[in-house]
Design an enzyme around this catalytic site. Structure first.
Site, mmCIF file in Angstrom:
data_model
loop_
_atom_site.group_PDB
_atom_site.id
_atom_site.type_symbol
_atom_site.label_atom_id
_atom_site.label_comp_id
_atom_site.label_asym_id
_atom_site.label_seq_id
_atom_site.Cartn_x
_atom_site.Cartn_y
_atom_site.Cartn_z
ATOM 1 C CG HIS A 84 -2.059 -1.170 1.421
ATOM 2 N ND1 HIS A 84 -2.720 -1.474 2.303
ATOM 3 C CD2 HIS A 84 -2.455 -1.577 0.312
ATOM 4 C CE1 HIS A 84 -3.688 -2.480 1.684
ATOM 5 N NE2 HIS A 84 -3.603 -2.400 0.643
ATOM 6 C CB THR A 96 -9.466 -10.522 2.279
ATOM 7 O OG1 THR A 96 -10.853 -9.631 2.248
ATOM 8 C CG2 THR A 96 -8.343 -10.061 2.295
ATOM 9 N N GLY A 144 -15.561 -12.207 -5.725
ATOM 10 C CA GLY A 144 -16.950 -12.709 -6.044
ATOM 11 C C GLY A 144 -16.824 -13.147 -7.552
ATOM 12 C CD GLU A 202 -11.189 -4.346 -7.567
ATOM 13 O OE1 GLU A 202 -11.171 -4.323 -6.935
ATOM 14 O OE2 GLU A 202 -11.823 -4.790 -8.640
#
Length: 319
Positions: free
Chosen positions: A38, A189, A172, A105
């Protein structure tokens, strides 16, 4: 047998400390490690965000056994996929074949000013990026004119004998289809058996499935709960919410009504190994083959790792 990993969480410790932590995790007997990538921490209280790839290079030299992996790198906005391919190939060489590239992502992509595309566009970008990375891993010059990326006469001059396995993060059906088709392993996660099933249905059967679980070890449970609430209350938002938020102020606002008891319901706190094992159990039952633990609090890592070696890992392996 399920493997248990350690998370070098760049949001809560500086670069030298992170390397020290993974060295100790290797000594403690963790089966693998993962590293967040990050630009910002989740909350100001965490206070760190060193460059993950520099940390990984140092970790590769400081360790000898423990596998290393990004969890996850976004190869579409902040990084061009050709650059990710070069970094991953170099890491595979530095680590003597212990590296896996976790992709998907990620947060903080806004820092380069490109915006954050809609979910369906992001999935198409990720698929195209993985195809470019695999082409570069194959050697030779790569030219690509795609919907989202261009590559002009790129070639990786330092390639490992075995390319790094590529993991794709899922949340998903669409991402499971992409991961099953393009990835060597699945990353998630949450302990959702439906994600595992969808991954298997689209080509992922027999491939590793890697999950991640935050934990807050402390001999005093109240202290563990307070720390988890202070630094990990954003976790209650779920990935579909968290993946859309840009920075610490947004996460602080989104989690301002989360109570300590809410956090303690989703994050095991204290020093009871059975409570930690029960939190891991849903991942095992859902079909995950690897589970990476995230100990909350940068300064708590040495105590956690000592406890994990003597108490937690034996209890988890009995699971």
């Amino acid at each position: 047998m399920t493997q248990f990993g350690y998370t070098m969480m760049t949001e809560q410790a500086g670069p030298k400390e992170l390397v020290d932590h993974v060295v100790r995790a290797e000594e403690a007997g963790f089966d693998f490690s993962v590293t967040s990538d990050h630009y910002f921490p989740w909350l100001d209280e965490q206070g760190h965000a060193p460059y993950a790839w520099s940390v990984l290079g140092a970790a590769a030299q400081a360790t000898s056994r423990i596998p290393l992996m990004t969890y996850v790198t976004c190869p579409t906005v902040r990084y061009h996929p050709a650059v990710v391919a070069q970094k991953a190939a170099t890491m595979q060489l530095l680590s003597d074949g212990r590296f896996r590239l976790g992709s998907g992502e990620n947060l903080n992509e806004h820092v380069v000013g490109g915006g954050w595309p809609a979910a369906d566009v992001r999935q198409k970008m990720l698929a195209e990026a993985v195809e470019i990375i695999r082409a570069l891993f194959g050697g030779g010059y790569v030219n690509h004119r795609g919907e989202h990326f261009d590559v002009e006469s790129a070639k990786l001059w330092d390639l490992p004998d075995r390319p790094p396995p590529i993991g794709v993060a899922v949340s998903g059906t669409q991402s499971c289809e992409l991961a099953g088709r393009l990835a060597d392993l699945m990353i998630a996660t949450e302990p959702d058996a439906d994600l595992v099933s969808a991954f298997d249905e689209h080509g992922g059967a027999g491939k590793p499935r890697v999950g991640q679980l935050p934990v807050s070890y402390d001999p005093d449970r109240d202290t563990a709960v307070r720390r988890a609430h202070e630094q990990f209350r954003w976790f209650a938002g779920g990935w579909k919410v968290n993946s859309e938020l840009p920075g610490t102020a947004a996460f602080a606002s989104a989690s301002e009504n989360v109570r300590p008891e809410d956090v303690a319901e989703s994050i095991p706190c204290g020093d009871d190994p059975e409570a930690f094992a029960e939190a891991v159990r849903p991942y095992v039952e859902a079909g995950f083959t690897e589970i990476a633990l995230v100990q909350v609090g940068g300064g708590t890592q040495p105590a956690f790792l000592a406890w994990a070696e003597k108490t937690l890992l034996p209890a988890l392996r009995d699971l």
